[in-house]
Enzyme design. Structure first.
Site: not given
Length: 319
Positions: A147, A157, A177, A248-250
């Site tokens: 995804w 998206e 989000d 990795f995400h913030v």
């Protein structure tokens, strides 16, 4: 692979409840486990997780909230200057009462993730990371983050993306989000997802990633000010360790948002602190990065796949 197609309320009414995974009175949510029909095989069902959460009241309609949107009330008690009612709102297409998230097909890993958990604090030394955590992360199949790949490629998206930095190694996409309703500004919640799949978690960050991290901070601040009017200092940027998925995400939220445990000490690491720590590594340094050398302490739920190995390993650490 089983496939479930959800198109509306009729699809949700086919959900067969099994048990409650989590009840969160603070977030006004229930997370349910059950079954939904397989779209490709008649008579077959697949496991599904449905999270139902009450949405925030429409602050932009505050002047009419009591006089217009309240459909009916029931008097509960009256004493001196205080009165309590239970109330019902008018149905409204513009202001839905619930936000419903569905995970289907749901694997055992998903079920454990969404089940209410008791936390213990563990210390993860560089040696425990190499021996226990890294093999655990590397064992996840690519399908677990398909995804994420769909978002990065624009397959899904695409219309929600707020900013795209195209570099394959140091770029990212910025978008709302799924936890945010796109309306309630105090609950504003964005996420920046790195393009590179080689950066799985905080442990993989090196000094060469500083331009990406700084760009996330700059672009998110600019976009939020332009679109939603929030000025400097109104955002909180953080990274989870352990994260909920290993790409990795913030996380980027309104500085006044406290809607989940994910922002608490022991899981959230402020982006500014991460940048400052990476800046400590010398420019010509070729050894392990600072995040490979650190001992990290965090809360680990008893449903997490690392729980047993990591809690057992704590006895091997010095006091």
């Amino acid at each position: 692979m089983a496939r479930v197609v959800l198109k509306g309320v009729d699809s949700l009414r086919l959900f067969k409840f099994e048990r409650i995974l989590n009840e969160d009175p603070v977030a006004h949510s229930l997370t349910l486990l059950g079954m939904l029909p397989d779209a490709d095989e008649e008579g077959k069902t697949v496991q599904a997780i449905v999270r139902v959460e009450k949405t925030a009241l429409p602050a932009q309609q505050a002047t009419r909230l009591v006089t217009h949107f309240v459909k009916d009330v029931q008097l509960m008690e009256n004493t001196d200057i205080y009165t309590w009612f239970m109330g019902w709102l008018e149905p409204s297409r513009e202001h839905p009462d619930l936000k419903i998230n569905v995970v289907c097909p749901a694997t055992e890993v998903h079920i454990r993730k969404y089940t209410k958990q008791d936390l213990v604090m563990v210390r993860e030394t560089p040696e425990l990371y190499r021996r226990i955590v890294k093999p655990y992360v590397e064992a996840f199949p690519p399908s677990r983050t398909q995804w994420v790949d769909d978002i990065l490629s624009g397959k899904s998206e695409a219309e929600k993306v707020l900013h795209r930095a195209p570099s394959p190694d140091y770029g990212y996409v910025l978008l709302p989000d799924m936890k945010w309703d796109l309306i309630t500004i105090p609950a504003l919640y964005l996420v920046a997802i790195a393009n590179s799949s080689s950066v799985r978690s905080l442990r993989d960050l090196r000094k060469i990633h500083l331009p990406m991290l700084r760009s996330i901070r700059v672009e998110a601040t600019r976009i939020v000010k332009e679109k939603w009017g929030l000025g400097e200092g109104c955002l909180r940027f953080y990274v989870h360790y352990q994260p909920s998925y290993y790409h990795f995400h913030v996380h980027i939220v309104n500085a006044n948002y406290y809607g989940s445990m994910g922002g608490t000490v022991g899981q959230a690491h402020l982006l500014d602190d991460i940048i400052s720590l990476l800046e400590l590594d010398p420019d010509t340094y070729e050894g392990p990065s600072i995040f490979e050398r650190l001992t990290l302490t965090y809360g680990l739920g008893n449903q997490h796949g690392l729980y047993e190995a990591m809690t057992e390993a704590q006895a091997t650490l010095d006091g």
